[in-house]
Design a protein around this motif. Structure first.
Motif, PDB file in Angstrom:
ATOM      1  N   TYR A  12      46.266   4.318 -86.570  1.00 45.67           N
ATOM      2  CA  TYR A  12      47.247   4.697 -85.001  1.00 45.67           C
ATOM      3  C   TYR A  12      45.954   5.582 -84.288  1.00 45.67           C
ATOM      4  O   TYR A  12      45.716   6.428 -84.884  1.00 45.67           O
ATOM      5  N   ILE A  34      55.721   5.069 -87.203  1.00 44.34           N
ATOM      6  CA  ILE A  34      54.617   5.534 -87.890  1.00 44.34           C
ATOM      7  C   ILE A  34      55.285   6.043 -89.363  1.00 44.34           C
ATOM      8  O   ILE A  34      54.567   5.750 -90.462  1.00 44.34           O
ATOM      9  N   LEU A  47      45.596   8.377 -88.671  1.00 50.00           N
ATOM     10  CA  LEU A  47      46.232   8.612 -87.177  1.00 50.00           C
ATOM     11  C   LEU A  47      45.021   9.434 -86.524  1.00 50.00           C
ATOM     12  O   LEU A  47      44.580  10.644 -87.150  1.00 50.00           O
ATOM     13  N   PHE A  67      45.264  12.133 -91.016  1.00 57.79           N
ATOM     14  CA  PHE A  67      45.277  12.817 -89.666  1.00 57.79           C
ATOM     15  C   PHE A  67      44.001  13.320 -89.257  1.00 57.79           C
ATOM     16  O   PHE A  67      43.351  14.203 -89.737  1.00 57.79           O
TER      17      PHE A  67
END
Length: 411
Positions: A12, A34, A47, A67
């Protein structure tokens, strides 16, 4: 699955950081989907998202996602060329990627993607148009990946409205250029996406009318606050709800204060502005009958007790989450064409359609004098939302679409 792996690897890329209590409607929708993908056993999520100062990644609820933060560098006179470049990327009306994000964000994305190999990712989801605009160059880097474009709204429509309603000649000219550049680049970028996800049927039609094949579109149901609300109207509060740092919300509030509230001066009503980061021009209008709350932990008490919600938007595009949330709560909604667009509710049955100040005044007075059956409208609105916006099914459809698209790509 797609490339013979046990997992579908999903990357993403977003201009908004998703977390549990994010204020924006788009952020709430992104978080809902998500989280649903990362919780599914056959997906692995990475992400890349812009992280603002003071924001913290939700490592509790998104604990399975890898992340990587995108941050703006501090500008300093010690690095004048960087400062000029960053500022120009926000001001240049001909810029390919628009004027929302600074160029440093795109540089960080490119750097991260160049460090990856094409085989590391099966799906790339571009959240918000500012990231969708990168689709052509991302497709060249990852030709085997499936690219999903999450069009929270069709941004060239919002820019068209801003241009058409501008009063100042020079501003109108600038906004006209931005609109034309954005429309060209947004539609061009969507050609490189395998699946285009507008968030309502109206935006789907707008895109297909502008050349996006309908068969590659998938209408995504936006997330909305659906906690049960026990309506106990205890006063005469007229509610406006939204992220008050957004220009279109600020403009709508000022329009209502200037155009409608003076017409209600003989009534015992309060205008309650609910939402984080109210601008100073809104704070300056506070009085005994204009309440500005700022951020609140729980919106339920306001939803339970308000008489109605008004959404007199003058600009903007896309589906309005605040309207969905009010309808789901059974709150009578007074709004215009911009506020209701993308929502197939029926005027006079599930909501009240108002364009002019006198129409807002008329319906508010009818509520107060008892000549309007609010209970029937409330029941109709709740039923409409229950029948048309099933979030659990929408998440399952989203996962199924992603699985099937990857599978078809590999065949």
């Amino acid at each position: 699955m797609g490339s013979g792996k046990k997992l579908i690897n999903v990357l993403y890329i977003s201009m908004v950081l998703p977390y549990h209590d994010v204020a924006s409607g788009g952020g709430k929708t992104f978080y809902h989907y998500i989280k649903g993908i990362q919780d599914a056993p056959d997906f692995h999520v990475t992400l890349l998202a812009k992280q603002l100062p003071g924001e913290t990644f939700d490592s509790v609820n998104l604990n399975k996602a890898d992340f990587h933060a995108l941050t703006n560098p501090e500008l300093s006179i010690k690095a004048p060329w960087l400062a000029v470049s960053e500022l120009w990327s926000k001001l240049n009306p001909f810029r390919k990627y628009g004027n929302t994000l600074r160029e440093s964000i795109y540089r960080q994305i490119r750097k991260y993607l160049r460090a990856m190999t094409p085989m590391e990712v099966d799906v790339i989801v571009l959240e918000f148009t500012e990231m969708v605009l990168m689709a052509p160059e991302i497709k060249k880097m990852f030709p085997g990946a499936v690219i999903f474009a999450s069009e929270h709204d069709v941004t060239f429509l919002g820019q068209q409205r801003a241009y058409e309603t501008a009063k100042n000649y020079l501003r109108k000219l600038l906004l006209s250029v931005r609109y034309k550049v954005r429309k060209k680049n947004e539609l061009y970028a969507l050609r490189y996406c395998d699946v285009v996800m507008p968030h309502n049927p109206k935006d789907q039609k707008l895109l297909t009318d502008n050349g996006v094949p309908k068969e590659k579109t998938f209408v995504l149901t936006p997330y909305f606050y659906s906690k049960p609300v026990l309506r106990q109207v205890s006063g005469r509060d007229i509610l406006f709800y939204g992220a008050m740092g957004r220009a279109e919300n600020c403009e709508a509030v000022l329009w209502f204060l200037d155009r409608v509230m003076p017409r209600l001066s003989d009534l015992d009503v309060r205008f309650v502005v609910l939402g984080a980061n109210p601008r100073q021009c809104i704070l300056d209008r506070q009085s005994e009958n204009v309440i500005v709350t700022g951020f609140v932990e729980d919106i339920s008490p306001y939803f339970e007790t308000c008489m109605c919600m008004v959404v007199p938007l003058q600009n903007g595009a896309g589906i309005k989450i605040k309207v969905l949330e009010a309808l789901a709560a059974g709150i009578p909604v007074l709004t215009n064409q911009i506020g209701i667009e993308g929502i197939a509710a029926r005027a006079g049955q599930e909501y009240l359609h108002c364009e002019l100040p006198e129409e807002y005044e008329r319906d508010i007075r009818a509520m107060l004098d008892g000549s309007m059956d609010l209970q029937e409208m409330s029941s109709n609105a709740v039923k409409f939302m229950r029948e048309n916006y099933n979030l659990e099914q929408a998440l399952e459809d989203y996962k199924h679409c992603m699985r099937e698209t990857v599978l078809n790509k590999s065949i």
